[in-house]
Design an enzyme around this catalytic site. Structure first.
Site, mmCIF file in Angstrom:
data_model
loop_
_atom_site.group_PDB
_atom_site.id
_atom_site.type_symbol
_atom_site.label_atom_id
_atom_site.label_comp_id
_atom_site.label_asym_id
_atom_site.label_seq_id
_atom_site.Cartn_x
_atom_site.Cartn_y
_atom_site.Cartn_z
ATOM 1 N N HIS A 184 0.835 -1.204 0.000
ATOM 2 C CA HIS A 184 0.000 0.000 0.000
ATOM 3 C C HIS A 184 0.870 1.255 0.000
ATOM 4 O O HIS A 184 0.704 2.144 -0.847
ATOM 5 C CB HIS A 184 -0.909 -0.017 1.240
ATOM 6 C CG HIS A 184 -1.751 1.203 1.407
ATOM 7 N ND1 HIS A 184 -3.109 1.212 1.164
ATOM 8 C CD2 HIS A 184 -1.449 2.482 1.805
ATOM 9 C CE1 HIS A 184 -3.597 2.425 1.390
ATOM 10 N NE2 HIS A 184 -2.608 3.197 1.798
ATOM 11 N N GLU A 185 1.796 1.333 0.939
ATOM 12 C CA GLU A 185 2.612 2.542 1.049
ATOM 13 C C GLU A 185 3.550 2.694 -0.137
ATOM 14 O O GLU A 185 3.877 3.807 -0.543
ATOM 15 C CB GLU A 185 3.401 2.535 2.362
ATOM 16 C CG GLU A 185 2.534 2.528 3.614
ATOM 17 C CD GLU A 185 1.574 3.707 3.705
ATOM 18 O OE1 GLU A 185 1.835 4.755 3.072
ATOM 19 O OE2 GLU A 185 0.558 3.591 4.405
ATOM 20 N N HIS A 213 1.937 4.695 -2.745
ATOM 21 C CA HIS A 213 2.107 6.140 -2.567
ATOM 22 C C HIS A 213 3.486 6.574 -3.054
ATOM 23 O O HIS A 213 3.644 7.651 -3.641
ATOM 24 C CB HIS A 213 1.940 6.521 -1.097
ATOM 25 C CG HIS A 213 0.523 6.497 -0.621
ATOM 26 N ND1 HIS A 213 -0.493 7.165 -1.276
ATOM 27 C CD2 HIS A 213 -0.052 5.907 0.471
ATOM 28 C CE1 HIS A 213 -1.630 6.990 -0.621
ATOM 29 N NE2 HIS A 213 -1.393 6.219 0.431
ATOM 30 N N TYR A 250 -11.243 6.398 1.488
ATOM 31 C CA TYR A 250 -10.737 5.039 1.328
ATOM 32 C C TYR A 250 -11.793 4.138 0.692
ATOM 33 O O TYR A 250 -11.481 3.263 -0.117
ATOM 34 C CB TYR A 250 -10.333 4.460 2.678
ATOM 35 C CG TYR A 250 -9.034 5.007 3.217
ATOM 36 C CD1 TYR A 250 -7.814 4.397 2.917
ATOM 37 C CD2 TYR A 250 -9.013 6.141 4.021
ATOM 38 C CE1 TYR A 250 -6.627 4.887 3.418
ATOM 39 C CE2 TYR A 250 -7.823 6.650 4.524
ATOM 40 C CZ TYR A 250 -6.629 6.017 4.220
ATOM 41 O OH TYR A 250 -5.457 6.515 4.708
#
Length: 240
Positions: free
Chosen positions: A54-55, A58, A194
């Site tokens: 997930h990160e 980003h 989200y």
């Protein structure tokens, strides 16, 4: 650098952009994961692996920045910022990808198909519960932002009243409580975003499933229309 959340993508070189007028993004993922114990290395849970993916999503946003810092990377509207991160989570549990990294730390044995099947089955378990607790947090967030008088507000009592009005059963509580959840206190109805991004990421990943999860043409479309464009155009125009 430390972070109170399990993981966070951090842009390290924004000053370079401002001072030099050019782009050289340096991005790192800062993670607070399971620590090694004795002779046992750090063994991540599947949730921690998905958080890492997930990160890193980003991070991919900031690796492909716009020249203008204000519209670059994760500087997009709140409804859109979680699309790259959440779509990236999908690869974490794809059987083809699991067999690349999920290996026994002592023997090197690749994760067996029987365990992959269990991982995939648990992803759909209790999703009604999870969706309800997420929606409860999002609705609570919206209610708080509509308050016009907060003098002498008892946030705990207000939260209970709001959930009772929804008819939320005692067995399901909001995912996060008002007194400590930064995505609510932080403003901008962040938690709802989200859920909306979840609609987009599931839809977008279908394109990868259709053409192959490593299909370069599909990946290029995602990079060129989402990752590279930042906030330069309307997000739904970019998405479509």
């Amino acid at each position: 650098i430390t972070s109170p959340v399990p993981a966070k993508a951090v842009v390290l070189d924004e000053q370079y952009r401002e001072q030099q007028g050019s782009i050289r993004p340096l991005v790192c993922n800062v993670c607070s994961f399971t620590k090694p114990v004795g002779d046992t290395p750090s063994l991540l849970t599947i949730d921690e692996v998905e958080t890492l993916f997930h990160e890193f999503g980003h991070a991919l946003q900031d690796i492909d920045p716009m020249p203008d810092k204000g519209t670059s990377g994760t500087n997009v509207v709140r409804d859109f910022v979680e699309l790259p991160s959440q779509i990236n989570e999908h690869w974490a549990t794809e059987p083809e990808v699991l067999k690349m990294y999920a290996k026994h730390y002592k023997t090197g044995e690749v994760i067996p198909d029987s365990l992959i099947e269990k991982i995939l089955n648990q992803k759909t378990f209790n999703q009604g519960f999870m969706t309800t607790e997420l929606l409860a947090a999002a609705i609570l967030d919206m209610n708080l932002h509509n308050l016009t008088d907060t003098e002498d507000l008892d946030v705990v009592a207000y939260e209970k009243e709001a959930m009772d009005q929804l008819g939320l059963i005692p067995e399901i509580a909001p995912r996060y409580r008002t007194t400590y959840f930064n995505h609510i206190i932080g403003g901008m109805l962040q938690h709802y975003s989200y859920l909306w991004a979840n609609v987009l990421d599931n839809d977008a990943f279908e394109a990868f499933k259709e053409h192959g999860i490593f299909d370069k043409q599909t990946a290029d479309l995602f990079r060129q229309n989402v990752l590279e464009k930042g906030d330069s155009e309307d997000p739904m125009t970019l998405y479509k």
